[in-house]
Design an enzyme around this catalytic site. Sequence first.
Site, PDB file in Angstrom:
ATOM      1  N   GLN A 235       0.846  -1.159   0.013  1.00 31.89           N
ATOM      2  CA  GLN A 235       0.220  -0.035  -0.017  1.00 31.89           C
ATOM      3  C   GLN A 235       0.986   1.251   0.185  1.00 31.89           C
ATOM      4  OE1 GLN A 235      -3.227   0.172   2.919  1.00 31.89           O
ATOM      5  NE2 GLN A 235      -3.422   2.435   2.732  1.00 31.89           N
TER       6      GLN A 235
ATOM      7  N   CYS B 246      -6.721   0.743   1.337  1.00 33.75           N
ATOM      8  CA  CYS B 246      -6.650  -0.383   1.752  1.00 33.75           C
ATOM      9  C   CYS B 246      -7.888  -1.326   1.472  1.00 33.75           C
ATOM     10  CB  CYS B 246      -6.470  -0.591   3.111  1.00 33.75           C
ATOM     11  SG  CYS B 246      -7.842   0.293   4.014  1.00 33.75           S
TER      12      CYS B 246
ATOM     13  N   HIS C  42      -8.823  -0.377   8.753  1.00 34.09           N
ATOM     14  CA  HIS C  42      -7.832  -0.664   7.885  1.00 34.09           C
ATOM     15  C   HIS C  42      -8.708  -2.249   7.531  1.00 34.09           C
ATOM     16  CE1 HIS C  42      -4.231  -1.496   5.684  1.00 34.09           C
ATOM     17  NE2 HIS C  42      -4.104  -2.506   6.324  1.00 34.09           N
TER      18      HIS C  42
ATOM     19  N   ASP D 233      -1.691  -7.849   3.702  1.00 32.76           N
ATOM     20  CA  ASP D 233      -2.196  -6.500   4.397  1.00 32.76           C
ATOM     21  C   ASP D 233      -1.048  -5.734   3.736  1.00 32.76           C
ATOM     22  OD1 ASP D 233      -2.118  -4.430   6.165  1.00 32.76           O
ATOM     23  OD2 ASP D 233      -2.097  -5.191   8.007  1.00 32.76           O
TER      24      ASP D 233
END
Length: 222
Positions: free
Chosen positions: A82, A88, A161, A176
């Site tokens: 990211q 996200c 998130h 992630d």
Amino acid sequence: MAWLPLESNPEYLYNLGMPEKFQLVDVYGLDPDLLATVPQPVLAVLLLFPCSDKYDEHKTKQEAEIAKKGQVISDKVFYVKQIVTNACGTIALVHSVANNLEKIELKDGHLKQFLDTAKTLTPEERGEILEKAEGIINAHKEVALEGQTEAPEPNEPVNYHFVAFVQKDGHLYELDGRKSFPVNHGSTSEDSFLQDAAKICKEYMARDPDELHFTVVALTAA
């Protein structure tokens, strides 16, 4: 660069080329009885959670442990770092679809074009070209503005998130975009994937017991 934050109903994947036989469904609880109501097969699980100090502390500790011990990551796992603030939600959806292309035959469109371009790139390079992917950016912006609540400004801090969980080569991966790498959570199967991902979601909740705002969504075949 910052994007408008997404809520947990980003069905705009259809606009980006995902066939409508696939759907995002709410997971109303993580107990076996409630997990049994989720349509199968489940291709991916998305978790929306409060991004607190406890998340940052665990992230730092987990990354240090993995860097020390090592882990096995399948070369078939597609992972994006990211780069953009508030991206996200889109990155979690990209992770969900990109790691299931053997099941999801994307139509020609902005997402297919991005994945075709990005497949040979590093996670960092993928994040950089996503930052410039105007078709995906515009679809993200449109859905963010249509959200259930008034959208904040792009640079306004958002304390939530998204992460995605997928099954690849018999292992459960947490993807992630804020972490340094994918996390291999061990063995899983198509049959046990939802239950195994739910266990990791419960661990997130247990680390932050004072927080109540957790949302779990599953990508399934209708």
